[in-house]
Design a protein around this motif. Sequence first.
Motif, mmCIF file in Angstrom:
data_model
loop_
_atom_site.group_PDB
_atom_site.id
_atom_site.type_symbol
_atom_site.label_atom_id
_atom_site.label_comp_id
_atom_site.label_asym_id
_atom_site.label_seq_id
_atom_site.Cartn_x
_atom_site.Cartn_y
_atom_site.Cartn_z
ATOM 1 N N GLU A 291 0.838 -1.203 0.000
ATOM 2 C CA GLU A 291 0.000 0.000 0.000
ATOM 3 C C GLU A 291 0.873 1.254 0.000
ATOM 4 N N PRO A 292 0.297 2.415 -0.302
ATOM 5 C CA PRO A 292 1.090 3.647 -0.266
ATOM 6 C C PRO A 292 1.437 4.008 1.178
ATOM 7 N N HIS A 332 -1.250 10.013 -7.022
ATOM 8 C CA HIS A 332 -1.730 9.730 -8.373
ATOM 9 C C HIS A 332 -2.295 8.320 -8.492
ATOM 10 N N ALA A 333 -1.943 7.457 -7.577
ATOM 11 C CA ALA A 333 -2.503 6.105 -7.580
ATOM 12 C C ALA A 333 -3.887 6.166 -6.932
ATOM 13 N N GLY A 334 -4.845 6.722 -7.677
ATOM 14 C CA GLY A 334 -6.178 6.987 -7.147
ATOM 15 C C GLY A 334 -6.864 5.746 -6.592
ATOM 16 N N GLY A 335 -6.549 4.584 -7.179
ATOM 17 C CA GLY A 335 -7.172 3.338 -6.744
ATOM 18 C C GLY A 335 -6.695 2.873 -5.376
ATOM 19 N N PRO A 381 -0.405 3.589 -12.092
ATOM 20 C CA PRO A 381 0.239 4.095 -10.867
ATOM 21 C C PRO A 381 0.025 3.165 -9.671
ATOM 22 N N GLU A 382 -1.130 2.511 -9.619
ATOM 23 C CA GLU A 382 -1.379 1.569 -8.525
ATOM 24 C C GLU A 382 -0.389 0.406 -8.596
ATOM 25 N N THR A 383 -0.245 -0.171 -9.799
ATOM 26 C CA THR A 383 0.629 -1.338 -9.987
ATOM 27 C C THR A 383 2.063 -1.042 -9.579
ATOM 28 N N THR A 384 2.507 0.211 -9.776
ATOM 29 C CA THR A 384 3.912 0.524 -9.477
ATOM 30 C C THR A 384 4.254 0.266 -8.010
ATOM 31 N N HIS A 385 3.247 0.287 -7.119
ATOM 32 C CA HIS A 385 3.530 -0.014 -5.707
ATOM 33 C C HIS A 385 3.965 -1.466 -5.539
ATOM 34 N N ALA A 420 0.690 11.719 -15.035
ATOM 35 C CA ALA A 420 1.397 11.557 -13.765
ATOM 36 C C ALA A 420 2.865 11.178 -14.007
ATOM 37 N N TYR A 421 3.101 10.338 -15.034
ATOM 38 C CA TYR A 421 4.489 10.005 -15.383
ATOM 39 C C TYR A 421 5.245 11.250 -15.832
ATOM 40 N N ASP A 422 4.543 12.079 -16.623
ATOM 41 C CA ASP A 422 5.111 13.349 -17.062
ATOM 42 C C ASP A 422 5.626 14.150 -15.875
#
Lengths: 458, 458
Positions: A291-292, A332-335, A381-385, A420-422
């Motif tokens: 999780e974040p 940015h990982a809104g999910g 962005p969620e997956t990157t966690h 968000a990557y930008d």
Amino acid sequence: MTNRKILLTEDEMPRQWYNILADIKLNPPLGPDGNPIKPEDLAPVFPMKLIEQEVSTQRWIDIPDAVQSVYRIWRPSPLVRALSLEKVLDTPARIYFKNESVSPPGSHKPNTAVPQAYYNKISGIERMTTETGAGQWGCALSFACSQFGLECKVFMVRVSFDQKPYRKSMMEVWNGRCVASPSNETRAGREILAKFPDTPGSLGIAISEAIEAAVSDPSGKTRYSLGSVLNHVMLHQTIIGLEAKLQLAKVGDYPDVIIGCAGGGSNFAGLAFPFVLDKINGKAIEIYPVEPAACPTLTKAPFVYDHGDTAGYTPLLPMHSLGHSFMPPPLHAGGLRYHGMAPTVSQLVDEGLLTPKSVNQLESYAAGITLARSEGIIPAPETTHALATVIEEAQKAKEEGREKVILFNWSGHGLLDLGAYDKFLAGQLSNFELPEGVIAESEKVFAHYPKPAHLKRG
Amino acid sequence: MTNRKILLTEDEMPRQWYNILADIKLNPPLGPDGNPIKPEDLAPVFPMKLIEQEVSTQRWIDIPDAVQSVYRIWRPSPLVRALSLEKVLDTPARIYFKNESVSPPGSHKPNTAVPQAYYNKISGIERMTTETGAGQWGCALSFACSQFGLECKVFMVRVSFDQKPYRKSMMEVWNGRCVASPSNETRAGREILAKFPDTPGSLGIAISEAIEAAVSDPSGKTRYSLGSVLNHVMLHQTIIGLEAKLQLAKVGDYPDVIIGCAGGGSNFAGLAFPFVLDKINGKAIEIYPVEPAACPTLTKAPFVYDHGDTAGYTPLLPMHSLGHSFMPPPLHAGGLRYHGMAPTVSQLVDEGLLTPKSVNQLESYAAGITLARSEGIIPAPETTHALATVIEEAQKAKEEGREKVILFNWSGHGLLDLGAYDKFLAGQLSNFELPEGVIAESEKVFAHYPKPAHLKRG
């Protein structure tokens, strides 16, 4: 040449979902009077078939043919050996991921949207309502409804509605109707707008509007749908892990470590629960929900009874929660911006079967870039966690000189999140800290609520 | 249950590309003096390995292992039986499509970007330059360069650069550098900017800048890359049709009709050329390249010698052309806004082996919506041109009561083009007419150019 992708044919796709409620006990959801709610209390909100799945303790539940047929548009999803990442990290670990980004809406969400639309359809329902934050769920339900000829209305949090116009476009291509929440279409929405005409909206408000729009339809032909947290959602997602098991068996491998990001818990549960069953039966596996760090439900928050929504309209659910009035920072990982966690995932953490981890925003985006430049796919962005934790585990395997097998869930692609990557590449993103005192503050609130029991298996 | 997807394992992926120059003759490209250009004239622009492929007449050309390895990130791509579309159209036709949207950049473009990056890499090149219109090609080359550790610079037409910021973000995630064209980085760009500071740019200008950036690098370690039109590009794309043949054979089918959209010709050629070989050898197949009615290169323009770029820097190529100064209307299918057409595709039309078709913008978007709501995938605006023709053919099969087999190429997804769908659904798109007199005007120009011969096989 080693194969990158381990495929199943459509005929090899599992015909049943795995229901973890056959193997663990949960504290019951409580109504406003503090007593357990009854299945029929939920009938105005969900069709009976889904309520039955919500409370079922049957271990294997058949996937209807009509659902299998739609699943086959993109399922079985590939299991991928991350050969390029292994090479970049120079690790002895064998890394596999389940690629759930291949669905038309681009994430794991249709695994439950499709059966939910199907059960509503066969129950005579004509219209579904839901809320969406970043938009993945609203897109998935619109897609599923288009497959079964249902209308779909999505209340999308105003700030995301304005920031991510492509999400609304995607829903409309699939014939969904997407309105910014708060809207003028519900009493809840109008009341908020009257008080706060410039509000950015919240998931809590959007849930209230979607439930109201469902239960207030005088025709009785509208029902509400939720994309995570609930037991039947986790059930539908287990197709991910069940496929992964078959695929790993084809190459004679079995995971030592399983990793998935966790917001409400559904993509994580989908991959992990079929392996949790093995762990209950004695297999030695480490299982990490990630999780974040700025929304640390499992890693820092207590196991309590709390509402699923901000307004407190839902039953009290037994879960790890930061408190239903906690406002997660603008990740940015809104999910992953959710104050609570699925009761099933929370229960497994309470029993020590899962080992939650957290990562911060910059670390997760850096991992996302590493994966995009090796495995090619641009992750959500969620997956990157999950990815940040995968890289850490692979590096640990290298230090230990261990041929560890790591399995993770690539829950979605980031093609509609490129802004968000930008910002990350331009150095405009930062980490968020959990504000001091959040936990202490929420514990004061929870002091007045019933307490869930620490249940054990067997 | 009939399978939707016909899959190949990675080991079943073809190991050679098909070179149509073994089976047809082309008029040679001409230099500024009107004489055929020599391969070595192109050496400052392309690496020798690609120039050799450009002029080769060898029928089968090996796909290097390193290219196969990267292809395996998404290839073999699925062949899909469009069961849901068949049902919606209630047609006796069996409809199949090759799903090229599954690559990380989302289109067929990496089929050539990957070998181009590879051949540059093994030739000691360190940096590649290219132009991009709508952005698909710039993304594909950035992805390919990231796989081989090459730098990539993309000159993106200013108007698209401003309208589609996510394309630039995507390139940068893969470590590409994307600049708006005209830019201050080349003499060609600076001269245009001095005269027309507010120009929206054009593909012609962007090509000039990309070529200049390559040939003017004093280190000699930079080369230019083109994403369509040229023979070696068509060669690399034939992996699509070669896989499709193997996949159809698995279900015992063979196409009666083959359909692909055509701008420069590469996705169409990729699917069609391996079947053109069968047609040359006597098979009865209808093969339709489909173009926008507003940019009707194959259906209305003459077969002539013309420049590939607006500024007239490239050799004269034998092709169907609307004239290199023709400015296509602002169609959303940016990949089909090209005045010319691949010489190989043009030659096949001249010989009567292909039957070009055209469709207008509204018809193509309507088809796109029909497909999104049946097969699920949201098609790229370019792909929708093929889809409109597929629907027409399937309806004809119904009228004729024929079990026709239709094969088409799903060249890419439209997830970064959702704004155009928004406009279509809001009724804000319209058809474009080819302005009166365009053909007569271009023919006046061509009157001063050499004429290609009408070559025949054998």
